[in-house]
Design a protein around this motif. Structure first.
Motif, mmCIF file in Angstrom:
data_model
loop_
_atom_site.group_PDB
_atom_site.id
_atom_site.type_symbol
_atom_site.label_atom_id
_atom_site.label_comp_id
_atom_site.label_asym_id
_atom_site.label_seq_id
_atom_site.Cartn_x
_atom_site.Cartn_y
_atom_site.Cartn_z
ATOM 1 N N THR A 1 0.960 -1.221 -0.033
ATOM 2 C CA THR A 1 -0.057 0.007 0.077
ATOM 3 C C THR A 1 0.713 1.245 -0.120
ATOM 4 O O THR A 1 0.421 2.447 0.051
ATOM 5 C CB THR A 1 -0.896 0.126 1.115
ATOM 6 O OG1 THR A 1 -0.168 -0.144 2.501
ATOM 7 C CG2 THR A 1 -1.938 -1.110 1.349
ATOM 8 N N ALA A 2 2.276 0.891 -0.107
ATOM 9 C CA ALA A 2 3.115 2.282 -0.093
ATOM 10 C C ALA A 2 4.197 1.966 -0.796
ATOM 11 O O ALA A 2 4.627 0.533 -1.193
ATOM 12 C CB ALA A 2 3.588 2.728 1.341
ATOM 13 N N ASP A 3 5.133 2.960 -1.152
ATOM 14 C CA ASP A 3 6.381 2.484 -1.848
ATOM 15 C C ASP A 3 7.191 1.564 -1.149
ATOM 16 O O ASP A 3 7.345 1.442 0.170
ATOM 17 C CB ASP A 3 7.273 3.821 -2.129
ATOM 18 C CG ASP A 3 6.511 4.901 -2.737
ATOM 19 O OD1 ASP A 3 5.509 4.607 -3.295
ATOM 20 O OD2 ASP A 3 6.985 6.172 -2.887
ATOM 21 N N ALA A 4 7.817 0.857 -1.950
ATOM 22 C CA ALA A 4 8.925 -0.425 -1.333
ATOM 23 C C ALA A 4 10.085 -0.494 -2.164
ATOM 24 O O ALA A 4 10.040 -0.692 -3.426
ATOM 25 C CB ALA A 4 8.026 -1.564 -1.514
ATOM 26 N N ALA A 5 11.244 -0.211 -1.601
ATOM 27 C CA ALA A 5 12.643 0.179 -2.133
ATOM 28 C C ALA A 5 13.051 -1.418 -2.357
ATOM 29 O O ALA A 5 14.091 -1.473 -3.022
ATOM 30 C CB ALA A 5 13.575 1.100 -1.428
ATOM 31 N N ALA A 6 12.483 -2.153 -1.697
ATOM 32 C CA ALA A 6 13.014 -3.752 -1.688
ATOM 33 C C ALA A 6 11.720 -4.592 -1.392
ATOM 34 O O ALA A 6 11.108 -4.247 -0.719
ATOM 35 C CB ALA A 6 14.083 -4.069 -0.830
ATOM 36 N N LEU A 7 11.828 -5.625 -2.158
ATOM 37 C CA LEU A 7 10.781 -6.483 -2.136
ATOM 38 C C LEU A 7 11.088 -7.907 -1.236
ATOM 39 O O LEU A 7 10.108 -8.793 -1.272
ATOM 40 C CB LEU A 7 9.798 -7.020 -3.636
ATOM 41 C CG LEU A 7 9.793 -5.687 -4.351
ATOM 42 C CD1 LEU A 7 9.176 -6.150 -5.368
ATOM 43 C CD2 LEU A 7 8.824 -4.955 -3.508
ATOM 44 N N GLY A 8 11.982 -8.009 -0.647
ATOM 45 C CA GLY A 8 12.409 -9.156 -0.129
ATOM 46 C C GLY A 8 12.308 -10.600 -0.708
ATOM 47 O O GLY A 8 12.881 -10.503 -2.078
ATOM 48 N N GLU A 9 11.642 -11.495 -0.406
ATOM 49 C CA GLU A 9 11.456 -12.688 -0.874
ATOM 50 C C GLU A 9 10.549 -12.518 -2.264
ATOM 51 O O GLU A 9 10.827 -13.387 -3.218
ATOM 52 C CB GLU A 9 10.602 -13.687 -0.068
ATOM 53 C CG GLU A 9 9.267 -13.203 0.036
ATOM 54 C CD GLU A 9 8.480 -14.506 0.925
ATOM 55 O OE1 GLU A 9 8.686 -15.807 0.132
ATOM 56 O OE2 GLU A 9 7.640 -14.361 1.727
ATOM 57 N N PHE A 10 9.972 -11.324 -2.438
ATOM 58 C CA PHE A 10 9.364 -11.446 -3.840
ATOM 59 C C PHE A 10 10.259 -10.733 -5.072
ATOM 60 O O PHE A 10 9.814 -10.384 -6.119
ATOM 61 C CB PHE A 10 7.996 -10.574 -3.693
ATOM 62 C CG PHE A 10 6.847 -11.287 -2.831
ATOM 63 C CD1 PHE A 10 5.748 -11.774 -3.643
ATOM 64 C CD2 PHE A 10 6.799 -11.344 -1.545
ATOM 65 C CE1 PHE A 10 4.975 -12.586 -3.115
ATOM 66 C CE2 PHE A 10 5.839 -12.079 -1.185
ATOM 67 C CZ PHE A 10 5.002 -12.708 -1.740
ATOM 68 N N SER A 11 11.363 -10.171 -4.382
ATOM 69 C CA SER A 11 12.151 -9.662 -5.519
ATOM 70 C C SER A 11 12.707 -10.579 -6.705
ATOM 71 O O SER A 11 12.975 -11.985 -6.263
ATOM 72 C CB SER A 11 13.564 -9.234 -4.920
ATOM 73 O OG SER A 11 14.381 -8.557 -5.864
ATOM 74 N N ASP A 12 12.530 -10.202 -7.927
ATOM 75 C CA ASP A 12 12.834 -11.090 -8.953
ATOM 76 C C ASP A 12 12.114 -12.407 -8.966
ATOM 77 O O ASP A 12 12.455 -13.389 -9.513
ATOM 78 C CB ASP A 12 14.284 -11.502 -9.050
ATOM 79 C CG ASP A 12 15.253 -10.268 -9.320
ATOM 80 O OD1 ASP A 12 14.767 -9.203 -9.913
ATOM 81 O OD2 ASP A 12 16.546 -10.289 -8.967
#
Ligand SMILES: [Ca+2]
Length: 124
Positions: A70-81
């Motif tokens: 619901t807000a900006d996310a500079a990193a996505l953790g386990e969802f990255s890539d």
């Protein structure tokens, strides 16, 4: 921060860097992502405009593990890539109430055919 335009902006790299794409409200499947500048299994950060939220999915067809931002996310953790489909919606929009309480008045066209219920039922 908010995207310059659109409801959500997705980025190839974390910290809102690299190739990006701007998305309006709606659902985006793996073929949309593959056709864009960011690609499938490639999103690493995202921005969400005020009043919107984005739900991301690890698999195509809005399936698999999911998470709502619901807000900006500079990193996505386990969802990255890993993101293969996503859905952009207005924040806090709930499904309309069931129509079971709507009076079941039936109308007929002049030729006697029944008017489909959904056409005459009030919205919501
Ligand atoms: Ca994936």
């Amino acid at each position: 921060m908010s995207p310059a335009s659109g409801a959500v902006q997705i980025f190839l790299d974390r910290d809102f860097k690299g190739a990006s794409a701007t998305l309006d409200e709606g659902s985006y499947d793996v073929n949309h992502l593959q056709a864009g500048a960011v690609g499938n299994d490639a999103i690493s950060s995202l921005k969400v405009a005020d009043g919107y939220e984005v739900t991301v999915y690890k698999d195509a067809g809005l399936k698999g593990d999911s998470k709502t931002f619901t807000a900006d996310a500079a990193a996505l953790g386990e969802f990255s890539d890993t993101i293969s489909s996503l859905k952009v919606t207005k924040k806090g929009v709930v499904a309309p109430a069931p129509r079971s309480s709507v009076p079941r008045i039936q109308f007929r066209y002049p030729d006697g055919a029944l008017v489909p219920q959904d056409i005459i039922a009030p919205l919501g």
